[in-house]
Enzyme design. Sequence first.
Site, short mmCIF file in Angstrom:
data_model
loop_
_atom_site.label_atom_id
_atom_site.label_comp_id
_atom_site.label_asym_id
_atom_site.label_seq_id
_atom_site.Cartn_x
_atom_site.Cartn_y
_atom_site.Cartn_z
N SER A 71 0.81 -1.23 0.00
CA SER A 71 0.00 0.00 0.00
C SER A 71 0.84 1.28 0.00
O SER A 71 1.93 1.32 0.58
CB SER A 71 -0.87 -0.01 1.26
OG SER A 71 -1.38 1.26 1.53
N TYR A 130 -1.36 0.19 10.66
CA TYR A 130 -1.66 -0.46 9.37
C TYR A 130 -0.46 -0.32 8.43
O TYR A 130 -0.01 -1.31 7.83
CB TYR A 130 -2.91 0.18 8.75
CG TYR A 130 -3.13 -0.21 7.30
CD1 TYR A 130 -3.76 -1.41 6.97
CD2 TYR A 130 -2.71 0.63 6.26
CE1 TYR A 130 -3.96 -1.77 5.64
CE2 TYR A 130 -2.91 0.28 4.94
CZ TYR A 130 -3.53 -0.92 4.63
OH TYR A 130 -3.72 -1.27 3.32
N GLU A 180 0.23 3.59 1.83
CA GLU A 180 0.35 4.00 3.23
C GLU A 180 1.75 3.71 3.77
O GLU A 180 2.15 4.27 4.78
CB GLU A 180 -0.69 3.27 4.08
CG GLU A 180 -2.09 3.83 3.98
CD GLU A 180 -2.22 5.23 4.58
OE1 GLU A 180 -1.89 5.40 5.75
OE2 GLU A 180 -2.65 6.14 3.86
#
Length: 326
Positions: A127, A151, A129
């Site tokens: 991701s 996460y 992120e």
Amino acid sequence: MPRALITGITGQDGLYLAELLLEKGYEVFGLIRGQNNPKADLVSRTVPGVTLLPGDLTDMSSLLRALQTAQPDEVYNLGAISFVAYSWEQAALTTDVTAKGVLNMLEAIRVWSQGDLSKIRFYQASSSEMFGRVQEVPQRETTLLWPRSPYGVSKVYGHYLTINYRESYGMHASSGILFNHESPRRGPEFVTRKVSLAVASIKLGLQDKIVMGNLDAQRDWGFAGDYVEAMWRMLQQPTADDYVIATGETHSIKELLDIAFDSVGIADWAPYVEQNEAFFRPAEVDLLIGDPAKAKETLGWEPKVGFQELVQMMVESDLKLLSEKS
Ligand code: NDP
Ligand code: GDR
């Protein structure tokens, strides 16, 4: 007939990927968790050709059993606790599923294949992120990772472990570093779907306002249907690698609101939108913009659906959904 096992089959990407693989003639198996998962019906209705196998990423023996039954040529590991805001609330669970779940799946594949890893290809859902406090703009495959949430940290673990299995065992293991991708199938906890559902409800007179968090946040948003095509293309390459999948454009939450409200004929959204601290995060990521040049050059992949079209598609779909219900 090639065979594929998808974890996270009940999620947004799982459904689009299953549709794509079925169209391509694959036999598709999906891992489903829990003794009576409420989304099993959704999967059966949307992709009736998929065979569901019980299993959980935190339970390695269940993964071994699923591999034994599916005998897959390709494994797509999409299962995760994927809501960033929730990952602060349940950091240990996020780590168990989103980080250690990758280890469980890779180890299950290694054990099941009895050392002959040449027969299987693996995709890890990494991701944007992971870039968090971004170290360069736009972000590419070589950009230093600096995650900003439990996460993001878990995804970094899964990303490096995937690379490690590639390097340690010569496994065909690829990591797709995907930027945000949305669709009418997006979970209602994510901002685009929260907005499309609320705007449709406001238009139909079912709701009078929407309560939001940080309106200045920006993201590089694409369409999920385009992004699952990139996952498949990665596994068709002669060698495994890492790829950034993104549009290369960024938009703010305010632009999202502009387009969504405008699509139902509301020019000024200010009277309908409130902000509440409850939706702010302990730490935000910086300017996320991906550079998909490598994916374009190597995979021949490009996004097809633009931001405006995506938001309009989501509002239209929710108008239809809510009209049918009411
Ligand atoms: P969703 O949140 O829609 O789906 C997550 C899936 O993971 C669900 O099927 C869920 O099953 C499953 N899952 C949760 N916990 C477990 C567990 N313990 N064992 C097995 N499966 C589990 O995510 P998306 O479809 O949007 O994303 C797919 C993947 O891609 C995720 O890994 C996500 O982190 C990653 N990603 C997504 C991006 C995006 O913008 N959508 C961008 C970059 C990466 P259940 O229904 O039972 O809860
Ligand atoms: P994100 O998606 O955290 O990028 O993770 P999300 O849609 O939750 O948030 C995007 C941005 O919007 C801001 N925001 C709000 N977000 C939500 N959910 N609700 C609100 O009311 C709200 N108001 C403002 C957030 O602060 C944030 O900046 C998604 C997930 O799919 C991950 O699994 C995936 O890895 C990344 O995208 C890439």
